[in-house]
Motif scaffolding. Structure first.
Motif, PDB file in Angstrom:
ATOM      1  N   ARG A  15      46.534  51.381  39.005  1.00 18.94           N
ATOM      2  CA  ARG A  15      46.773  50.330  39.993  1.00 18.94           C
ATOM      3  C   ARG A  15      45.522  50.110  40.843  1.00 18.94           C
ATOM      4  NH1 ARG A  15      47.683  49.486  45.070  1.00 18.94           N
ATOM      5  NH2 ARG A  15      47.709  51.661  45.678  1.00 18.94           N
ATOM      6  N   ARG A  16      44.922  51.192  41.300  1.00 16.98           N
ATOM      7  CA  ARG A  16      43.720  51.074  42.133  1.00 16.98           C
ATOM      8  C   ARG A  16      42.534  50.551  41.334  1.00 16.98           C
ATOM      9  NH1 ARG A  16      43.332  55.726  46.675  1.00 16.98           N
ATOM     10  NH2 ARG A  16      45.526  55.778  47.254  1.00 16.98           N
ATOM     11  N   SER A  17      42.462  50.893  40.063  1.00 17.87           N
ATOM     12  CA  SER A  17      41.317  50.454  39.252  1.00 17.87           C
ATOM     13  C   SER A  17      41.391  48.965  38.961  1.00 17.87           C
ATOM     14  CB  SER A  17      41.249  51.256  37.952  1.00 17.87           C
ATOM     15  OG  SER A  17      42.322  50.928  37.100  1.00 17.87           O
ATOM     16  N   VAL A  18      42.574  48.370  39.077  1.00 20.01           N
ATOM     17  CA  VAL A  18      42.724  46.934  38.850  1.00 20.01           C
ATOM     18  C   VAL A  18      42.290  46.154  40.084  1.00 20.01           C
ATOM     19  CG1 VAL A  18      44.451  45.112  38.490  1.00 20.01           C
ATOM     20  CG2 VAL A  18      44.592  47.222  37.195  1.00 20.01           C
ATOM     21  N   THR A  19      42.454  46.734  41.257  1.00 21.01           N
ATOM     22  CA  THR A  19      42.242  45.999  42.498  1.00 21.01           C
ATOM     23  C   THR A  19      40.985  46.404  43.240  1.00 21.01           C
ATOM     24  OG1 THR A  19      43.575  47.631  43.698  1.00 21.01           O
ATOM     25  CG2 THR A  19      44.725  45.703  42.832  1.00 21.01           C
ATOM     26  N   ARG A  20      40.111  47.186  42.663  1.00 22.12           N
ATOM     27  CA  ARG A  20      38.976  47.782  43.363  1.00 22.12           C
ATOM     28  C   ARG A  20      37.681  46.993  43.238  1.00 22.12           C
ATOM     29  NH1 ARG A  20      38.514  51.818  47.084  1.00 22.12           N
ATOM     30  NH2 ARG A  20      40.264  53.164  46.866  1.00 22.12           N
ATOM     31  N   GLY A  21      37.579  45.787  43.698  1.00 20.55           N
ATOM     32  CA  GLY A  21      36.317  45.055  43.790  1.00 20.55           C
ATOM     33  C   GLY A  21      35.353  45.280  42.650  1.00 20.55           C
ATOM     34  N   LYS A  22      34.126  45.727  42.994  1.00 15.75           N
ATOM     35  CA  LYS A  22      33.071  45.925  42.000  1.00 15.75           C
ATOM     36  C   LYS A  22      33.423  47.002  40.988  1.00 15.75           C
ATOM     37  CE  LYS A  22      29.318  44.939  45.156  1.00 15.75           C
ATOM     38  NZ  LYS A  22      28.099  45.469  45.739  1.00 15.75           N
ATOM     39  N   LYS A  23      34.184  48.008  41.412  1.00 16.79           N
ATOM     40  CA  LYS A  23      34.507  49.124  40.524  1.00 16.79           C
ATOM     41  C   LYS A  23      35.768  48.866  39.709  1.00 16.79           C
ATOM     42  CE  LYS A  23      32.142  52.598  43.185  1.00 16.79           C
ATOM     43  NZ  LYS A  23      32.150  53.940  43.697  1.00 16.79           N
ATOM     44  N   LYS A  24      36.233  47.632  39.706  1.00 16.10           N
ATOM     45  CA  LYS A  24      37.428  47.265  38.965  1.00 16.10           C
ATOM     46  C   LYS A  24      37.181  47.465  37.465  1.00 16.10           C
ATOM     47  CE  LYS A  24      38.932  42.874  38.508  1.00 16.10           C
ATOM     48  NZ  LYS A  24      39.505  41.600  38.923  1.00 16.10           N
ATOM     49  N   LEU A  25      38.125  48.092  36.798  1.00 14.93           N
ATOM     50  CA  LEU A  25      37.987  48.364  35.370  1.00 14.93           C
ATOM     51  C   LEU A  25      38.443  47.164  34.551  1.00 14.93           C
ATOM     52  CD1 LEU A  25      39.468  51.973  35.264  1.00 14.93           C
ATOM     53  CD2 LEU A  25      37.064  51.315  35.356  1.00 14.93           C
ATOM     54  N   SER A  26      37.784  46.944  33.435  1.00 13.49           N
ATOM     55  CA  SER A  26      38.187  45.861  32.548  1.00 13.49           C
ATOM     56  C   SER A  26      39.540  46.196  31.932  1.00 13.49           C
ATOM     57  CB  SER A  26      37.151  45.681  31.436  1.00 13.49           C
ATOM     58  OG  SER A  26      37.249  46.750  30.505  1.00 13.49           O
ATOM     59  N   PRO A  27      40.277  45.199  31.468  1.00 11.86           N
ATOM     60  CA  PRO A  27      41.565  45.471  30.814  1.00 11.86           C
ATOM     61  C   PRO A  27      41.420  46.429  29.629  1.00 11.86           C
ATOM     62  CG  PRO A  27      41.403  43.145  31.340  1.00 11.86           C
ATOM     63  CD  PRO A  27      40.057  43.766  31.645  1.00 11.86           C
ATOM     64  N   ALA A  28      40.334  46.320  28.870  1.00  9.12           N
ATOM     65  CA  ALA A  28      40.135  47.212  27.717  1.00  9.12           C
ATOM     66  C   ALA A  28      39.938  48.656  28.181  1.00  9.12           C
ATOM     67  CB  ALA A  28      38.932  46.755  26.894  1.00  9.12           C
ATOM     68  N   THR A  29      39.189  48.852  29.266  1.00  6.62           N
ATOM     69  CA  THR A  29      38.966  50.208  29.789  1.00  6.62           C
ATOM     70  C   THR A  29      40.266  50.772  30.350  1.00  6.62           C
ATOM     71  OG1 THR A  29      36.668  49.664  30.264  1.00  6.62           O
ATOM     72  CG2 THR A  29      37.595  51.586  31.390  1.00  6.62           C
ATOM     73  N   GLN A  30      41.012  49.934  31.054  1.00 10.24           N
ATOM     74  CA  GLN A  30      42.310  50.379  31.569  1.00 10.24           C
ATOM     75  C   GLN A  30      43.231  50.807  30.415  1.00 10.24           C
ATOM     76  OE1 GLN A  30      44.082  47.567  34.340  1.00 10.24           O
ATOM     77  NE2 GLN A  30      42.024  46.868  34.852  1.00 10.24           N
ATOM     78  N   ARG A  31      43.239  50.007  29.350  1.00  9.47           N
ATOM     79  CA  ARG A  31      44.067  50.320  28.179  1.00  9.47           C
ATOM     80  C   ARG A  31      43.629  51.658  27.565  1.00  9.47           C
ATOM     81  NH1 ARG A  31      43.929  45.701  26.299  1.00  9.47           N
ATOM     82  NH2 ARG A  31      41.988  45.847  25.141  1.00  9.47           N
ATOM     83  N   LYS A  32      42.314  51.890  27.502  1.00  8.47           N
ATOM     84  CA  LYS A  32      41.808  53.145  26.945  1.00  8.47           C
ATOM     85  C   LYS A  32      42.274  54.327  27.782  1.00  8.47           C
ATOM     86  CE  LYS A  32      37.811  56.030  26.247  1.00  8.47           C
ATOM     87  NZ  LYS A  32      38.615  57.213  26.342  1.00  8.47           N
ATOM     88  N   TYR A  33      42.130  54.230  29.118  1.00 12.72           N
ATOM     89  CA  TYR A  33      42.589  55.321  29.980  1.00 12.72           C
ATOM     90  C   TYR A  33      44.089  55.537  29.827  1.00 12.72           C
ATOM     91  CZ  TYR A  33      38.077  55.535  32.378  1.00 12.72           C
ATOM     92  OH  TYR A  33      36.744  55.695  32.675  1.00 12.72           O
ATOM     93  N   ARG A  34      44.837  54.451  29.760  1.00 12.06           N
ATOM     94  CA  ARG A  34      46.300  54.560  29.595  1.00 12.06           C
ATOM     95  C   ARG A  34      46.625  55.285  28.275  1.00 12.06           C
ATOM     96  NH1 ARG A  34      47.458  49.837  31.069  1.00 12.06           N
ATOM     97  NH2 ARG A  34      48.349  50.291  33.086  1.00 12.06           N
TER      98      ARG A  34
END
Length: 177
Positions: A21-40
């Motif tokens: 949740r935080r990685s989606v909303t974190r300005g410059k440090k926001k993770l791409s959807p592909a990176t989020q999917r990888k972490y998930r």
């Protein structure tokens, strides 16, 4: 290791969800959807393995021994060294950047001693000079397509870049020298 001993009992799925949740909303440090999917996916694999191994899905379960058991589980399932390495990296990002540095639930990174397996060195086949010359010579017409394709192939051979990197190269990066 815990800034408050109760943190060892924090549910991993809840922490994972907060991390994403935080990685989606974190300005410059926001993770791409592909990176989020990888972490998930990395965490889902770890959590599923913990379930098979009878390890509770709690923050305190992220130990070197349990990580070694997870690595063994991945190897038994036929995961490549590259896959194992990537998944360990995903969990290490979660524990180091989020649990330790951002939330400060621990006084040190829980997985600091977990070693990523080395990827076996594979000798890659490369074209000989003659093969490269013949390949470029096959684009012998003065059409737009042949000139373009010859330039792309020459760029691949000179740089070793991937297709997407060559395709998205900005014109400003062109250097005749």
């Amino acid at each position: 290791v815990w800034t408050d001993p109760a943190f060892a009992e924090e549910p991993l799925p809840r922490l994972r969800d907060e991390f994403l949740r935080r990685s989606v909303t974190r300005g410059k440090k926001k993770l791409s959807p592909a990176t989020q999917r990888k972490y998930r996916q990395d965490m889902a694999d770890c959590f599923a393995a913990f379930g098979r191994l009878g390890v509770p899905l709690l923050l305190g379960s992220l130990t070197n021994d349990n990580m070694a058991r997870w690595v063994s589980d991945m190897e038994e399932r036929g995961c490549s060294a590259s896959t194992v390495r990537g998944r360990i990296i995903g969990l290490k990002v979660f524990t180091s950047l989020f649990i330790f540095q951002q939330l400060e639930l621990t006084t040190l990174d829980l997985l600091r001693k977990v070693v990523r397996p080395e990827e076996p060195q594979v000798q890659k086949e490369v074209l000989t000079d003659d093969e490269r010359e013949r390949l470029l010579a096959s684009y012998d017409m003065d059409t737009f397509e042949d000139v373009r394709d010859r330039a792309i192939m020459a760029t691949f051979m000179a740089t070793g870049m991937r297709r997407t990197a060559v395709r998205t190269l900005p014109l400003s990066s062109y250097d005749r020298v």
